[in-house]
Motif scaffolding. Structure first.
Motif, mmCIF file in Angstrom:
data_model
loop_
_atom_site.group_PDB
_atom_site.id
_atom_site.type_symbol
_atom_site.label_atom_id
_atom_site.label_comp_id
_atom_site.label_asym_id
_atom_site.label_seq_id
_atom_site.Cartn_x
_atom_site.Cartn_y
_atom_site.Cartn_z
ATOM 1 N N ASP A 283 0.815 -1.215 0.000
ATOM 2 C CA ASP A 283 0.000 0.000 0.000
ATOM 3 C C ASP A 283 0.850 1.267 0.000
ATOM 4 N N ARG A 284 1.979 1.217 0.676
ATOM 5 C CA ARG A 284 2.811 2.413 0.821
ATOM 6 C C ARG A 284 3.984 2.463 -0.154
ATOM 7 N N ASP A 285 4.090 1.479 -1.030
ATOM 8 C CA ASP A 285 5.183 1.413 -2.007
ATOM 9 C C ASP A 285 6.546 1.445 -1.317
ATOM 10 N N VAL A 286 6.685 0.615 -0.286
ATOM 11 C CA VAL A 286 7.970 0.401 0.358
ATOM 12 C C VAL A 286 8.284 -1.097 0.290
ATOM 13 N N ILE A 287 9.533 -1.435 0.546
ATOM 14 C CA ILE A 287 9.949 -2.835 0.523
ATOM 15 C C ILE A 287 9.999 -3.349 1.955
ATOM 16 N N ALA A 288 9.093 -4.261 2.280
ATOM 17 C CA ALA A 288 9.007 -4.823 3.626
ATOM 18 C C ALA A 288 9.114 -6.346 3.519
ATOM 19 N N THR A 289 10.198 -6.898 4.065
ATOM 20 C CA THR A 289 10.487 -8.313 3.866
ATOM 21 C C THR A 289 10.729 -9.012 5.195
ATOM 22 N N VAL A 290 10.013 -10.099 5.420
ATOM 23 C CA VAL A 290 10.294 -10.994 6.538
ATOM 24 C C VAL A 290 11.101 -12.159 5.981
ATOM 25 N N GLY A 291 12.364 -12.233 6.384
ATOM 26 C CA GLY A 291 13.267 -13.210 5.783
ATOM 27 C C GLY A 291 13.523 -14.448 6.607
ATOM 28 N N ARG A 292 13.267 -14.373 7.904
ATOM 29 C CA ARG A 292 13.473 -15.559 8.753
ATOM 30 C C ARG A 292 12.465 -15.537 9.889
ATOM 31 N N LEU A 293 12.178 -16.729 10.411
ATOM 32 C CA LEU A 293 11.189 -16.885 11.477
ATOM 33 C C LEU A 293 11.587 -18.086 12.324
ATOM 34 N N HIS A 294 11.633 -17.895 13.641
ATOM 35 C CA HIS A 294 12.020 -18.973 14.556
ATOM 36 C C HIS A 294 10.919 -19.165 15.595
ATOM 37 N N VAL A 295 10.479 -20.416 15.743
ATOM 38 C CA VAL A 295 9.357 -20.741 16.622
ATOM 39 C C VAL A 295 9.845 -21.568 17.816
ATOM 40 N N GLU A 296 9.398 -21.197 18.998
ATOM 41 C CA GLU A 296 9.692 -21.950 20.226
ATOM 42 C C GLU A 296 8.374 -22.347 20.906
ATOM 43 N N PRO A 297 8.301 -23.525 21.500
ATOM 44 C CA PRO A 297 9.368 -24.517 21.602
ATOM 45 C C PRO A 297 9.524 -25.397 20.360
ATOM 46 N N GLY A 298 8.621 -25.311 19.418
ATOM 47 C CA GLY A 298 8.805 -26.017 18.157
ATOM 48 C C GLY A 298 8.250 -27.415 18.107
ATOM 49 N N GLY A 299 7.472 -27.821 19.104
ATOM 50 C CA GLY A 299 6.884 -29.157 19.091
ATOM 51 C C GLY A 299 5.657 -29.219 18.199
ATOM 52 N N VAL A 300 5.447 -30.346 17.553
ATOM 53 C CA VAL A 300 4.310 -30.483 16.648
ATOM 54 C C VAL A 300 2.986 -30.474 17.403
ATOM 55 N N ASN A 301 3.021 -30.820 18.672
ATOM 56 C CA ASN A 301 1.800 -30.886 19.484
ATOM 57 C C ASN A 301 1.791 -29.850 20.615
ATOM 58 N N VAL A 302 2.497 -28.724 20.387
ATOM 59 C CA VAL A 302 2.591 -27.662 21.397
ATOM 60 C C VAL A 302 2.144 -26.342 20.774
ATOM 61 N N VAL A 303 1.276 -25.624 21.470
ATOM 62 C CA VAL A 303 0.920 -24.264 21.042
ATOM 63 C C VAL A 303 2.181 -23.403 21.139
ATOM 64 N N PRO A 304 2.594 -22.749 20.052
ATOM 65 C CA PRO A 304 3.833 -21.970 20.081
ATOM 66 C C PRO A 304 3.795 -20.859 21.129
ATOM 67 N N GLY A 305 4.863 -20.811 21.939
ATOM 68 C CA GLY A 305 4.929 -19.824 23.003
ATOM 69 C C GLY A 305 5.663 -18.557 22.614
ATOM 70 N N GLN A 306 6.556 -18.665 21.653
ATOM 71 C CA GLN A 306 7.291 -17.467 21.240
ATOM 72 C C GLN A 306 7.751 -17.598 19.791
ATOM 73 N N VAL A 307 7.700 -16.493 19.071
ATOM 74 C CA VAL A 307 8.185 -16.428 17.694
ATOM 75 C C VAL A 307 9.066 -15.195 17.550
#
Length: 442
Positions: A283-307
């Motif tokens: 919308d603002r004609d700027v370059i906004a890029t999310v290049g990496r993302l890390h999830v904790e604790p990372g379990g397949v059966n756990v609601v993520p507590g921090q990103v």
């Protein structure tokens, strides 16, 4: 339209209207030769103060001498060639770019600008005419920042903005920048000797430390020139960037046992924020890029507590960039409040945008018109990527010329330019230097 192929193909000489292609072919062949000097098997990688840096520095020195330039290595490891002007010791107009690369790089990002600069100096020497200033070619050795995580080191040394905290930076093997300097044969105590200053071309007191201005030729690293069927463009500004890590904190709980109303899912909140960031950027004609993302604790059966995710934000002006950031921050705050999450922001990099000097940019535009034989105004583009010119701008006025690259691909092996475009770029670059010489002569 000017047509052609990469260095492995052929061109239609008739469409080039008799243009001398020999220098362009030499440039393409030398880019291929530089590509053979790499720390990576099957790809290109050259980092600062490495054996590969030494190898391409030696090649650049040979090519500068062959073009008739006096050459030296400055105190930061950059390779410098010099052609004197109408009398020895005049301040210099600098033409520069870099020879270092990212991992698995293309062969034109940086080296093309260095090779074009050497050919311009050769042509001017062979013309028999003299300039009212000296002409210098710079092959910077650390633009990308791959080895030590800090960009534009050689150009910062040139501009006099090298800082003492840089010496403690370490590479992936634990080698400090100070140690690497010494191992390469450079003296850390003398890095300040690389610095120059702005001077008028006829300033008898400035001598060889004086600089008239800085021009850089570089592949566009974007698709705009190709889409417009233009071989060359004039850079207006170089984007200022802000980079940060954003932390979204919720609560890690059992995925099966926690109903939706009780969840404080950090990943869902972060995902909503990432989508909002893209929308705001568009919308603002700027370059906004999310290049990496890390999830904790990372379990397949756990609601993520921090990103934790990164944000790279850049725009034509700092004002546009910062206004976009304020909207992004407000939007993320609303998302986190609504979802019962906490928001943290850690900005680790900020670089101001740089505006190209009109008098230098106009000379580049005049050079393009001369080279293309067209009165049409050249395309004006703001650079979404960073360049050595950003650092040099702390010392003197700068301008840049962009060269079309196929599909805008860069920082990748498929990076490609047309030999025909290189020929036109060389003509335009030389014409820009003569335009500046005529201005000073007047």
């Amino acid at each position: 339209m000017i047509t052609g192929t990469s260095s492995t193909g052929t061109i239609d000489d008739a469409e080039l209207s008799g243009r001398d292609m020999t220098p362009a072919r030499r440039i393409m062949a030398r880019a291929d030769e530089l590509a053979r000097h790499s720390a990576m098997d099957g790809g290109i990688e050259r980092v600062y103060l490495s054996p590969e840096h030494a190898e391409v520095d030696a090649l650049a020195a040979d090519w500068m001498r062959e073009a008739g330039l006096a050459t030296r290595q400055d105190a930061s490891g950059a390779r410098v060639g010099r052609l004197e002007g109408s009398r020895p010791g005049l301040p210099a107009l600098i033409l520069g770019s870099h020879l270092d690369t990212v991992p698995d790089a293309g062969r034109y990002d940086g080296p093309l600008g260095v090779l074009l600069a050497i050919e311009v100096a050769r042509r001017i020497r062979e013309s028999g005419r003299t300039l009212p200033f000296a002409l210098e070619t710079y092959a910077f050795a650390e633009e990308e920042g791959v080895r030590f995580g800090a960009t534009l080191l050689c150009s910062r040394a040139l501009a006099g903005t090298w800082t003492e905290d840089l010496w403690d930076l370490r590479d992936a093997d634990g080698v400090s920048l100070r140690q690497a300097f010494t191992s390469f044969g450079l003296d850390p105590a003398r890095v300040g000797e690389a610095a120059r200053f702005t001077a008028d071309p006829g300033d008898s007191e400035a001598g060889e430390k004086g600089v008239v201005g800085y021009l850089e030729a570089h592949i566009e690293q974007g698709p705009l020139l190709e889409a417009a069927d233009r071989p060359l463009g004039v850079v207006t500004t170089i984007a200022g960037a802000r980079r940060m890590d954003i932390t979204v904190t919720g609560e890690a709980r059992h995925a099966g046992g926690t109903p939706y109303p009780r969840r404080r899912d950090a990943l869902v909140g972060a995902a909503e924020a990432v989508v909002a960031i893209e929308r705001i950027g568009r919308d603002r004609d700027v370059i906004a890029t999310v290049g990496r993302l890390h999830v904790e604790p990372g379990g397949v059966n756990v609601v993520p507590g921090q990103v934790v995710f990164s944000l790279d934000l850049r725009a034509e002006t700092d004002e546009k960039r910062d206004a976009a950031w304020e909207e992004i921050r407000a939007t993320m705050t609303e998302i986190c409040t609504r979802r019962g999450l906490e928001l943290g922001v850690d900005q680790f990099h900020e670089a101001r945008s740089v505006t190209c000097a009109p008098w230098l940019a106009d000379a580049v535009a005049a050079g393009i018109r001369t080279a293309t034989g067209s009165d049409e105004e050249p395309m004006r583009i703001w650079s979404r990527a960073g360049h050595d010119a950003m650092a040099v701008a702390d010392m003197c006025d700068i301008a840049m010329m962009f060269i079309r690259c196929h599909d805008g691909i860069s920082h990748a092996p498929d990076e490609s330019v047309l030999e025909a475009d290189v020929a036109v770029a060389l003509d335009a670059y030389e014409a820009a230097v003569w335009k500046l010489a005529d201005q000073y002569g007047a």
